[in-house]
Enzyme design. Structure first.
Site, PDB file in Angstrom:
ATOM      1  N   LYS A  19       0.818  -1.216   0.000  1.00 44.88           N
ATOM      2  CA  LYS A  19       0.000   0.000   0.000  1.00 44.88           C
ATOM      3  C   LYS A  19       0.850   1.263   0.000  1.00 44.88           C
ATOM      4  O   LYS A  19       0.336   2.341  -0.286  1.00 44.88           O
ATOM      5  CB  LYS A  19      -0.966   0.000   1.184  1.00 44.88           C
ATOM      6  CG  LYS A  19      -0.328   0.125   2.553  1.00 44.88           C
ATOM      7  CD  LYS A  19      -1.404   0.166   3.631  1.00 44.88           C
ATOM      8  CE  LYS A  19      -0.807   0.356   5.020  1.00 44.88           C
ATOM      9  NZ  LYS A  19      -1.851   0.443   6.056  1.00 44.88           N
ATOM     10  N   ASP A  20       2.147   1.151   0.325  1.00 40.57           N
ATOM     11  CA  ASP A  20       3.033   2.324   0.317  1.00 40.57           C
ATOM     12  C   ASP A  20       3.643   2.584  -1.055  1.00 40.57           C
ATOM     13  O   ASP A  20       4.233   3.649  -1.279  1.00 40.57           O
ATOM     14  CB  ASP A  20       4.183   2.131   1.318  1.00 40.57           C
ATOM     15  CG  ASP A  20       3.722   2.143   2.757  1.00 40.57           C
ATOM     16  OD1 ASP A  20       2.653   2.723   3.026  1.00 40.57           O
ATOM     17  OD2 ASP A  20       4.423   1.563   3.612  1.00 40.57           O
TER      18      ASP A  20
ATOM     19  N   ARG B 251      -8.337   8.130   3.269  1.00 34.48           N
ATOM     20  CA  ARG B 251      -9.253   7.065   2.821  1.00 34.48           C
ATOM     21  C   ARG B 251     -10.142   6.622   3.975  1.00 34.48           C
ATOM     22  O   ARG B 251     -11.361   6.492   3.827  1.00 34.48           O
ATOM     23  CB  ARG B 251      -8.432   5.875   2.313  1.00 34.48           C
ATOM     24  CG  ARG B 251      -9.261   4.601   2.102  1.00 34.48           C
ATOM     25  CD  ARG B 251      -8.373   3.388   1.891  1.00 34.48           C
ATOM     26  NE  ARG B 251      -7.558   3.057   3.043  1.00 34.48           N
ATOM     27  CZ  ARG B 251      -7.955   2.315   4.073  1.00 34.48           C
ATOM     28  NH1 ARG B 251      -9.179   1.815   4.094  1.00 34.48           N
ATOM     29  NH2 ARG B 251      -7.143   2.052   5.075  1.00 34.48           N
ATOM     30  N   ARG B 252      -9.537   6.380   5.127  1.00 34.58           N
ATOM     31  CA  ARG B 252     -10.312   5.972   6.290  1.00 34.58           C
ATOM     32  C   ARG B 252     -11.236   7.098   6.733  1.00 34.58           C
ATOM     33  O   ARG B 252     -12.404   6.866   7.071  1.00 34.58           O
ATOM     34  CB  ARG B 252      -9.378   5.559   7.431  1.00 34.58           C
ATOM     35  CG  ARG B 252      -8.662   4.237   7.165  1.00 34.58           C
ATOM     36  CD  ARG B 252      -7.713   3.891   8.288  1.00 34.58           C
ATOM     37  NE  ARG B 252      -7.068   2.603   8.045  1.00 34.58           N
ATOM     38  CZ  ARG B 252      -5.782   2.340   8.286  1.00 34.58           C
ATOM     39  NH1 ARG B 252      -4.995   3.288   8.776  1.00 34.58           N
ATOM     40  NH2 ARG B 252      -5.284   1.152   8.025  1.00 34.58           N
TER      41      ARG B 252
ATOM     42  N   ARG C  77      -0.780  10.435  13.710  1.00 33.93           N
ATOM     43  CA  ARG C  77       0.408   9.803  13.108  1.00 33.93           C
ATOM     44  C   ARG C  77       1.138   8.965  14.150  1.00 33.93           C
ATOM     45  O   ARG C  77       0.814   8.974  15.324  1.00 33.93           O
ATOM     46  CB  ARG C  77       1.364  10.889  12.573  1.00 33.93           C
ATOM     47  CG  ARG C  77       0.890  11.653  11.358  1.00 33.93           C
ATOM     48  CD  ARG C  77       0.926  10.848  10.080  1.00 33.93           C
ATOM     49  NE  ARG C  77       2.162  10.122   9.876  1.00 33.93           N
ATOM     50  CZ  ARG C  77       3.299  10.667   9.414  1.00 33.93           C
ATOM     51  NH1 ARG C  77       3.346  11.954   9.122  1.00 33.93           N
ATOM     52  NH2 ARG C  77       4.366   9.935   9.222  1.00 33.93           N
TER      53      ARG C  77
ATOM     54  N   ARG D 199       0.195   4.862  18.292  1.00 32.72           N
ATOM     55  CA  ARG D 199      -1.226   5.134  18.137  1.00 32.72           C
ATOM     56  C   ARG D 199      -2.070   4.366  19.154  1.00 32.72           C
ATOM     57  O   ARG D 199      -3.057   4.892  19.680  1.00 32.72           O
ATOM     58  CB  ARG D 199      -1.655   4.835  16.696  1.00 32.72           C
ATOM     59  CG  ARG D 199      -1.184   5.910  15.719  1.00 32.72           C
ATOM     60  CD  ARG D 199      -1.549   5.598  14.302  1.00 32.72           C
ATOM     61  NE  ARG D 199      -0.615   4.671  13.691  1.00 32.72           N
ATOM     62  CZ  ARG D 199      -0.756   4.170  12.458  1.00 32.72           C
ATOM     63  NH1 ARG D 199      -1.813   4.501  11.732  1.00 32.72           N
ATOM     64  NH2 ARG D 199       0.149   3.347  11.966  1.00 32.72           N
TER      65      ARG D 199
ATOM     66  N   CYS E  90      -0.667  10.655  -1.410  1.00 29.09           N
ATOM     67  CA  CYS E  90      -1.167  10.632  -0.033  1.00 29.09           C
ATOM     68  C   CYS E  90      -2.284  11.640   0.215  1.00 29.09           C
ATOM     69  O   CYS E  90      -2.848  11.677   1.309  1.00 29.09           O
ATOM     70  CB  CYS E  90      -0.013  10.896   0.930  1.00 29.09           C
ATOM     71  SG  CYS E  90       1.160   9.529   1.030  1.00 29.09           S
TER      72      CYS E  90
END
Length: 312
Positions: free
Chosen positions: A94-95, A142-143, A160, A166, A253
């Site tokens: 995904k990166d 996206r989230r 972040r 987190r 991004c």
């Protein structure tokens, strides 16, 4: 047993493979997990790690959307490959930007972990049960777009840091809940922290989420031969379709885009979603094509669906 092809005179010894990776706990866990599979197949191969700090690792005090650009977690690793300091690189798929340096290719796509997102809440409540005005932390647009579309009365705020950071911020009460990738918690042995697994009907994953990309130099035929047997064809096909969406959308991004492809009987089922840059106007589309897709058919399907999203 596999052996390197005969070396030409003057070529360096390649019995040692140098693997480039980010130095975060998650990056090291997923790299070392894959290297264990590599060593099962090639037990006489010596593997060394090259730890690389990326732009995304260096800047932790701003949302990824403010940093802009592409390859925030990959470009320094790719540079190590291009300069010959590493033979392969292990990335979270995904990166990886849709368009790579022409000197590099994805040489192997291992079997995918569960690609879904998960919620960890301080109270143990599901997303549906959180109180009005509850704060949910994520660094992903996206989230954010999908969570706000799901419940407009919840506050989704930027967050972040690595997985441990987190989770700690949630436990300390800086936010009421966090949304993370299930695959990351699985690789770190933290699945006991999961409050809720978010269904893809509500929360489409990031493109390539749960999958790894083993990158190599395009001209390195020796590494090509080594990696080929380690690729998982179903995962590679699904990811190719998802990355077709990424390519069509020209995402970075700052783009709230999602896609998920899976084999559904004798069809490839591809779903995708795209929101505006402010995370409003969420659009969803899906398509099915025959299984297995021929050659570039999966990528082309993703391109078609992505173009429909952009034009919709």
């Amino acid at each position: 047993m596999w052996a390197w092809p005969a070396q030409a005179s003057g070529e360096p010894d390649v019995s040692t493979l140098v693997v480039a990776t980010r130095r975060s706990a998650l990056a090291l866990a997923q790299c070392r997990g894959w290297v264990r599979e590599l060593r099962v197949r090639y037990p006489e191969l010596t593997v060394e790690e090259l730890h690389v700090t990326t732009t995304g690792d260096q800047v932790q005090d701003r949302p990824l959307s403010e940093l802009g650009g592409k390859g925030l977690f990959t470009k320094e690793i790719e540079q190590a490959l291009l300069e010959g300091r590493a033979d392969i690189a292990v990335h979270s798929m995904k990166d990886l930007p849709a368009l790579m340096d022409p000197g590099l290719v994805i040489g192997c796509v291992p079997m995918r972990e569960d690609p879904r997102d998960i919620l960890v809440s301080r109270s143990g409540k599901s997303f549906e049960e959180l109180a009005t005005g509850a704060t949910v932390g994520t660094g992903s647009l996206r989230r954010r777009a999908q969570l706000c579309n799901w419940r407009s009365d919840v506050m989704v705020i930027p967050l972040r840091g690595n997985v441990d950071t987190r989770l700690r911020k949630c436990s300390e009460g800086q936010v009421d809940a966090v949304v993370l990738a299930r695959a990351g918690l699985a690789r770190l042995g933290l699945l006991d922290r999961v409050t809720q697994v978010l269904d893809v009907e509500r929360m489409l994953p990031a493109i390539g989420q749960g999958a790894l990309a083993i990158q190599r130099r395009a001209a390195d035929d020796r590494v090509k031969e080594l990696l080929a047997p380690l690729s998982h064809s179903d995962t590679a096909t699904a990811v190719a379709a998802e990355r077709g969406v990424l390519e069509a959308v020209e995402a970075d991004c700052t783009t709230p885009v999602a896609a998920y492809a899976v084999r559904d009987g004798e069809r490839l089922w591809l779903r995708a979603a795209l929101a505006d840059s402010d995370c409003n106007r969420l659009r969803r589309l899906e398509m099915r094509i025959g299984w297995p897709p021929r050659d570039e058919e999966a990528r082309v399907a993703g391109l078609e669906l992505g173009r429909e999203l952009v034009g919709g």
